[in-house]
Each structure stands twice: as structure tokens, then as C-alpha cells.
Design an enzyme around this catalytic site. Structure first.
Site, mmCIF file in Angstrom:
data_model
loop_
_atom_site.group_PDB
_atom_site.id
_atom_site.type_symbol
_atom_site.label_atom_id
_atom_site.label_comp_id
_atom_site.label_asym_id
_atom_site.label_seq_id
_atom_site.Cartn_x
_atom_site.Cartn_y
_atom_site.Cartn_z
ATOM 1 N N LYS A 137 45.048 33.609 31.049
ATOM 2 C CA LYS A 137 44.590 34.988 30.981
ATOM 3 C C LYS A 137 45.510 35.871 30.129
ATOM 4 O O LYS A 137 45.122 36.964 29.723
ATOM 5 C CB LYS A 137 44.434 35.561 32.391
ATOM 6 C CG LYS A 137 43.307 34.835 33.125
ATOM 7 C CD LYS A 137 42.975 35.394 34.467
ATOM 8 C CE LYS A 137 41.710 34.768 35.026
ATOM 9 N NZ LYS A 137 41.777 33.290 35.174
HETATM 10 C C1 LIG Z 1 40.673 32.405 35.063
HETATM 11 C C2 LIG Z 1 40.966 30.949 35.006
HETATM 12 C C3 LIG Z 1 39.969 29.993 34.722
HETATM 13 C C4 LIG Z 1 38.516 30.363 34.533
HETATM 14 O O1 LIG Z 1 38.260 31.073 33.340
HETATM 15 P P1 LIG Z 1 36.891 31.868 33.190
HETATM 16 O O2 LIG Z 1 37.009 32.583 31.893
HETATM 17 O O3 LIG Z 1 36.818 32.799 34.356
HETATM 18 O O4 LIG Z 1 35.789 30.868 33.198
HETATM 19 C C5 LIG Z 1 40.331 28.655 34.665
HETATM 20 N N1 LIG Z 1 41.596 28.252 34.897
HETATM 21 C C6 LIG Z 1 42.577 29.132 35.175
HETATM 22 C C7 LIG Z 1 43.949 28.628 35.448
HETATM 23 C C8 LIG Z 1 42.307 30.509 35.225
HETATM 24 O O5 LIG Z 1 43.296 31.364 35.523
#
Ligand SMILES: *Cc1c(COP(=O)(O)O)cnc(C)c1O
Length: 508
Positions: A137
Site C-alpha cells: 500500500k
Molecule cells: C491490501 C493488500 C492486498 C489486497 O490488495 P487490493 O488492492 O485490496 O486487492 C493484498 N495483500 C496485502 C499484503 C495487502 O496489504
């Protein structure tokens, strides 16, 4: 209005000469309409779409048409240049993009390419966790604050923007770091007391910055999230000393920055001669809210030769079922898994895909109405066909993820976290002729318990002791941001019942 480095151009005439590329930023004033997926409100420009987040009719903002884009020229740049080109094309009303990108990323990631791709056995692994909080993120949440403040300035808004976020762990810290000391913005993060890991808590409560606050809520994640949603509703239309906004992935300003790493990865494979220019590449993406994988489809709409996009889920396999049958049904229990960021029943960004592949806002509005009223919807056969032409899907339970971490470590010497392991396991069942890239979304050190037990290590002791043990066992270094948490002073120790959240927000 022209930006510092603007050259005379318009969006249908993008210079393909790489020497121009660095200086190429689309200036504000080139209007690109953003419309709601549900068609119930007027179009806005890209700066307004970023400021609003959610459209007033409850839909999500989408570009009315995708801009012409010279994807080949984009491949020769640095990661920052790629970001600048992509974001300038998609958000043309936000000026000085090159500066914003520089502020977002310079010196913040482990490597200046931001998101490296490494060959591991039969696959390529795109590492998205090399950012300031070791979470994928970071790529988006480093950029969003820059986009938000620039959009605010562009619209002549002088009031402070207050970001409210409920977090089950990763988003909170990434948002805190992204917004730390950004002028004109403040951020408040609420996390469930006892509901996040020891390391995740330490990451948040030690956060520095004059514009941040972090507060534990008595209850679970749902309580914290419901509390935040109720504040948005309760404060709507009220005169407040700040404008409320959120950092969640429905904002186009959070989605758009994620397109870059698909280009980065493709360029790296090209440079390593794994592919030739124009060859398709498949991507397998560990999916929760459908933002990460949708960014891959946006990359394809901008011209990048993306082959199939494989949606990987854990035991919460609502998306696997949807992509197989066309029926989305949220009426099921939520399973707690070792990949918590994928524990989700409603994937908000899927709505954008439904709009993109149907072009039918009335249809999207009625499907979303079904989801909210009946708890499920079924897409027409034709739309399902269109989706299945682009997307594959699979799911992986905790046991398989654990076995996958163990196997890949033993056979390839590569250590991955449970989210990545889900994608790896699903990728194994979806191999075609094109090279397959597995997106890796978290450092194994954020989930050291699950990872240690998968490779046969002892899981006793505190999370910090487990990190040390994992490093001693594997030789993979603990990321500096996690290592340095130990012994840092706790700056945010407030704990409140959820009923007090509105007062807490107003009191700061
Ligand atoms: C947020 C997240 C995801 C999922 O991503 P999306 O964009 O919500 O599909 C997968 N793995 C991790 C470690 C995350 O923090």
C-alpha cells in the site's frame, strides 16, 4: 494553466521521443471527464474526482475515455518518470506532476526503481513491499497525499483536509507515513484494540508528525470501520473546521499510482530479455478490494501488453466464485486467515470493472442496488464472457499457502509472505504460454509467525523475537523500518469506546 515543464501538446499527441519524456507533463486545463460508474451525477474533472473520493451517487469515478498514451515511450523511463507520465495522462487537471512524484518517492523506498522484479523458479516475482512500511500500500499511499494537496490547491480550497481511516493493520501505517507533515492535511487512524499484530501496533503508535493521531477503539475492526463511516454520515453537510476525506482505495488518486509497477515490471522483463517488445505477460495478483489487479487492467487500457490477469483469493473466495459463475454473493461468513489483507467480502473496486466492460451505468447501478438490498447480484452472460476473456481466478486456503511458503523456500531459497503465497499457488494452476508474474504484496517479516511455522521454525516468544529468529534462520535481512521499531517511544496511547469517536475527531 501550464506547468513548469509543460511543452505545447495535447493528449492526443504524446511525444514518443524519449528525450522529451522527462519534461513531459500534461498541463492543467486539459479537461478529462470523470464520470460515476452509476451515472447518477454530473461529470467532474480529475482534480475534483481525487478530492471527492466517492461520487455523490455512491458510485466510483472513472475516466469517461482512456487517454491516448504512448506506452512504448513510457517503458524507457525511470519508475518516477513512468509514474509522472501515467498520472499526467490520467489526472491532467493536477499540475506539476513531476514534482509531486519526486516528493512522494525520492529516498523513501529501498531501491530507486521502487518495485523490483526478481526471477524465482518458474515465475517472476514483482516485489511491491520495498516501501517505507514494508507494505504494498506504500506505492499508492505515498502518492495520494501529494495528489490530494495539489487538487486542493488547484480548486482554491484553503480549509484543512482531515483524513479518517479505520485500519485492520497495514493501511493505517502506510497512510500515516504518506500523510506525515503534509501541509494542509491531518490524519487520524483508528485501529481495533487487540485486533492488530504487535508489530503493526508498534508501527502506528510510534508514528511521528505534527498532523497525525492514532487511537485504539474498544472493539473489532468492524466497530472501528463502522465508527468512521458513521462520522462521515453524521458530519455530512455540517460546517466543520476541516473537510473530511478518507484514504481508502475507492479514490482514483489511490488507484492510479498503482499502474506504474506493471510498466516497471514489463520494462524490467524487456531489459532482461525475458520478453520481446509487444509480447504478452500474465500477472497473478493476491486480491482483496480489487485495486491492485484493476490497476493492471488500467495498464492494459493504456496499451501495455498485459495478457491474462489472475485474481488470487484466500478462503474468502467470493471473487473466485464471481469470476467463475458471474454471481457475486456476499451472504457468507468471513473467514479469518493467515492473509488478513485479503479477508474481505465486498471488493469495492470490482464495480469499476463492471462499468469498464459493460459501459452501462444503469446496469452497474442496478447490480449495486441488488448487492446492497439482496446481498448478491448476477451479471448478464455477455458481461461474464467479457470479464472471463481478461481475468482468471483461483483461491488458496491457509494450509496450501503454508505448504507453498515451505516448498518455495526449500526449492528456490525465496522467502514469501502468506498473501504472496496465495498468488503463487494460484499461479501454478494458471500457467499459459506467456511469462507469469506473481505480485508480492508484503514483506515476510510482517507475518513472521505464519512464515516461521511454514519453514519449520519455532514460533514462540514475542513478534520481535520471531523476526530475529526468521532472520537468523534464513539470512534474509529484516527491513530497516521494522527493525528500528523496537524501543521507539510510544506517542499514541489513547483508547476509547467507539461511541466517543465523533468527539475524538472534533476535539483534535
Ligand atoms: C491490501 C493488500 C492486498 C489486497 O490488495 P487490493 O488492492 O485490496 O486487492 C493484498 N495483500 C496485502 C499484503 C495487502 O496489504
Amino acid at each position: 494553466m501550464l506547468t513548469e515543464n509543460a511543452i505545447e501538446t495535447n493528449r492526443n499527441c504524446i511525444p514518443s521521443n524519449p528525450r522529451f519524456f522527462v519534461h513531459f507533463t500534461l498541463a492543467g486545463g486539459i479537461n478529462m471527464d470523470y464520470i460515476s460508474t452509476r451515472g447518477g451525477c454530473p461529470a467532474v474533472d480529475s482534480a475534483q474526482a481525487v478530492l471527492s473520493g466517492l461520487a455523490p451517487d455512491g458510485g466510483l469515478y472513472m475516466p469517461k475515455v482512456f487517454p491516448a498514451f504512448d506506452w512504448k515511450a513510457c517503458l524507457v523511463g525511470t519508475s518516477q518518470q513512468m509514474s509522472t507520465a501515467i498520472l499526467s495522462a490520467l489526472l491532467p487537471d493536477i499540475p506539476r506532476m513531476e514534482t509531486l512524484v519526486r516528493r512522494a518517492y525520492t529516498g523513501k523506498f529501498e531501491t530507486e526503481d521502487l518495485t523490483p522484479t526478481v526471477a524465482v523458479g518458474p515465475f517472476q516475482v514483482l516485489e511491491l513491499f520495498r516501501g517505507p512500511t514494508s507494505a504494498f500500500k506504500d506505492v499508492a499511499l505515498s502518492m495520494l497525499p501529494q495528489l490530494l494537496t495539489a487538487a486542493k490547491e488547484e480548486k482554491g480550497i484553503t480549509k484543512e483536509i482531515r483524513i479518517l481511516t479505520a485500519t485492520s493493520g497495514d493501511t493505517g501505517k502506510a497512510a500515516l507515513v504518506g500523510f506525515q507533515d503534509v501541509p494542509g492535511v491531518s490524519i487520524q487512524v483508528f485501529y481495533p484494540q487487540g485486533g492488530v499484530s504487535q508489530v503493526q501496533r508498534a508501527q502506528m503508535v510510534t508514528q511521528e508528525g505534527g498532523n497525525v493521531s492514532v487511537c485504539a477503539v474498544e472493539g473489532n475492526f468492524d466497530d472501528a470501520q463502522t465508527g468512521v463511516k458513521q462520522i462521515f454520515t453524521a458530519f455530512q453537510g455540517k460546517e466543520l473546521p476541516f473537510l473530511l476525506s478518507s484514504a481508502n482505495s475507492i479514490n482514483i488518486g489511490r488507484l492510479a499510482p498503482q499502474i506504474m509497477y506493471y510498466f516497471r515490471c514489463y520494462a524490467d522483463l524487456l531489459n532482461r530479455k525475458v520478453i520481446a517488445l509487444g509480447d504478452p505477460v500474465d500477472f497473478c495478483v493476491p486480491t482483496g478490494n480489487f485495486g491492485d489487479i484493476l490497476a493492471g487492467y488500467f495498464a492494459k487500457k493504456l496499451g501495455l501488453p498485459v495478457g491474462r490477469l489472475i485474481c488470487a483469493s484466500n478462503a474468502n473466495n467470493v471473487l473466485t466464485e464471481f469470476l467463475t459463475t458471474g454471481r457475486y454473493d456476499r451472504r457468507r461468513p468471513l473467514h479469518k486467515t493467515t492473509s488478513p489483507s485479503m479477508d474481505i467480502l465486498v471488493s469495492s473496486n470490482l464495480e469499476r470493472l463492471l462499468y469498464l466492460l459493460s459501459g452501462d451505468q444503469a446496469l452497474v447501478a442496478s447490480l449495486m442496488e441488488d448487492l446492497s438490498q439482496k446481498g448478491y447480484y448476477q451479471v448478464p452472460e455477455e458481461l461474464l464472457g467479457a470479464i472471463q476473456k481478461e481475468f482468471g481466478a483461483g483461491c488458496c486456503d491457509d494450509e496450501t499457502a503454508k505448504a507453498t511458503i515451505g516448498k518455495v523456500y526449500k526449492e528456490q531459497g525465496y522467502l514469501m509472505d502468506p498473501h504472496t503465497a496465495c498468488a503463487w499457488a494460484v499461479a501454478e494452476t494458471h500457467r499459459g504460454n506467456a511469462p507469469m508474474v506473481v505480485l508480492s504484496t508484503a514483506s515476510p517479516y510482517k507475518f513472521s509467525s505464519a512464515v516461521l511455522s511454514a519453514i519449520g521454525g519455532d514460533v514462540s516468544g514475542s513478534e520481535f523475537e520471531r523476526m530475529d529468529r526468521l532472520q537468523a534462520l534464513t539470512g534474509v535481512p529484516i527491513p530497516a523500518n521494522l527493525r528500528s521499531l523496537r524501543g521507539k517511544p510510544e506517542l499514541h496511547t489513547d483508547v476509547i469506546p467507539k461511541e466517543q469517536m465523533p468527539e475524538y475527531v472534533l476535539g483534535r
